[in-house]
Design a protein around this motif. Structure first.
Motif, PDB file in Angstrom:
ATOM      1  N   TRP A 281       0.799  -1.226   0.000  1.00 32.92           N
ATOM      2  CA  TRP A 281       0.000   0.000   0.000  1.00 32.92           C
ATOM      3  C   TRP A 281       0.833   1.277   0.000  1.00 32.92           C
ATOM      4  CZ3 TRP A 281      -4.514  -0.289  -1.853  1.00 32.92           C
ATOM      5  CH2 TRP A 281      -5.194  -1.504  -1.793  1.00 32.92           C
TER       6      TRP A 281
ATOM      7  N   ARG B 213      -5.486   6.792   1.165  1.00 38.06           N
ATOM      8  CA  ARG B 213      -5.523   5.808   0.076  1.00 38.06           C
ATOM      9  C   ARG B 213      -4.994   6.424  -1.219  1.00 38.06           C
ATOM     10  NH1 ARG B 213      -8.369   1.106  -0.297  1.00 38.06           N
ATOM     11  NH2 ARG B 213      -8.304   0.188  -2.399  1.00 38.06           N
TER      12      ARG B 213
ATOM     13  N   HIS C 210      -6.321  -0.742   2.616  1.00 35.73           N
ATOM     14  CA  HIS C 210      -5.049  -0.144   3.048  1.00 35.73           C
ATOM     15  C   HIS C 210      -5.034   0.146   4.540  1.00 35.73           C
ATOM     16  CE1 HIS C 210      -7.733   3.234   2.784  1.00 35.73           C
ATOM     17  NE2 HIS C 210      -6.830   4.107   3.150  1.00 35.73           N
TER      18      HIS C 210
END
Length: 338
Positions: A56, A242, A272
């Motif tokens: 992520w 994100r 995430h």
């Protein structure tokens, strides 16, 4: 979700088009892990956390600028006498954060975490959700946008927390609206509600969800009607993280409710995110299960302030350090398995 030309439209589009993980970074992390001086899987969940960081963030697992962001808001529903503490405590606790006197200050110092506190119009409580919507669409969207600015200045791990007298009532209403069951299953003591106060809290949640029932199929409409400014701001911060490839740790019951709204809008919206801990609030584990998550810690805490997320950040930092700092079999001159 249909569009209307109203302020939520930009958020609907954003939520529908979230970036996914960086596959190559995950592949690279798994490859390195296979060469570290340990048996495969020996670090258990720490290894999975390192992989999550890589996927992520899109780079080698690292936590160098962790940040705890606390959003503080006041709620009109406190007029229903659903908490033993007056709304003034929210502002007093924000001052306590600023003066370094709260639990979160000590945890941030112990784990070398940055701390930002956001005062969300504390002198202007949201609407009483038992009688009206908490926020207009315009105000809710603006508060989400404000929350998105929490990551300004840069961070590589965002811990989401809150402060707000009455906000466990708000969290219970959101979960009840999203997942059903009974209000009693979602309502807990919060800051110490018991007896008649707790019963009024349950009744307030029932009344609020019934009042807004015809409008709760749209997650963002649910957010503005039953939520609060700190809820909306936390949702915005999670979305911004994100978009900027910043992994997130979510704190307790109230922060989880903010995240649940995003999950309802897009099933992948929280990929995430980690849940830092399961709190002592009775509905929290049930809410976590609905999100398909497993909390990192279970310490019986129910303070809020981002404290559980901050403690979990120490584990995430350790996971990154093990992944990047350990020697490989080759570099250490240690024999690997045949």
């Amino acid at each position: 979700m249909s569009t209307s030309g109203l302020p939520f439209d930009d958020f609907r589009e954003l939520i529908a088009n979230l970036p996914g993980p960086v596959t190559q970074a995950l592949v690279d992390a798994r490859q390195r892990d296979s060469q570290l001086t340990k048996p495969p899987g020996a670090l258990g969940r720490l290894e999975e956390i390192a992989f999550w960081l890589a996927a992520w963030s899109g780079r080698k697992p690292a936590v160098t600028r962790p940040l705890v962001a606390i959003f503080a808001g006041n709620h009109g529903v406190t007029r229903q006498r659903i908490t033993p503490y007056p709304p003034e405590v929210t502002k007093q606790m924000v001052a306590n954060f600023s003066n370094g006197g709260a639990a979160i200050n000590q945890i941030c110092a112990a784990y070398d975490l940055g701390l930002k506190v956001f005062d969300l119009a504390l002198d202007y409580p949201t609407g009483d959700i038992t009688e009206e919507a908490a926020l207009s669409e315009r105000d809710c969207a603006a508060t989400m946008a404000f929350g998105m600015e929490a990551i300004a200045g840069g961070t590589d791990l965002l811990c989401i927390g809150e402060m707000g007298i009455g906000n466990t009532t708000i969290a219970a209403a959101i979960n009840y609206a999203l997942y059903g069951g009974t209000a009693q299953e979602w309502v807990g003591p919060g800051t110490g509600s018991e007896g008649e106060v707790l019963q009024r809290k349950i009744e307030a949640v029932e009344k609020a969800v019934e009042l807004h029932r015809d409008h709760l199929s749209d997650p963002l409409e649910l957010l503005r009607r039953l939520g609060g400014r700190e809820i909306a701001a936390m949702a915005g911060a999670i979305l911004a993280a994100r978009m900027e490839r910043i992994p997130v740790i979510i704190d307790g019951y109230v922060a989880t409710a903010a995240a649940a709204v995003l999950k309802a809008a897009n099933p992948a919206a929280l990929d995430h995110c980690l849940i830092g801990h399961v709190s002592g609030e009775p509905g929290h584990m049930r809410a976590i299960d609905k999100l398909g998550k497993t909390p990192l810690l279970a310490l019986g805490m129910r303070l809020g302030e981002g404290t559980g997320a901050a403690l979990a950040a120490g584990i995430v930092k350790a996971a990154a350090a093990c992944h990047t700092g350990m020697a490989t079999f080759e570099s250490a001159g240690v024999s690997n398995k045949d």
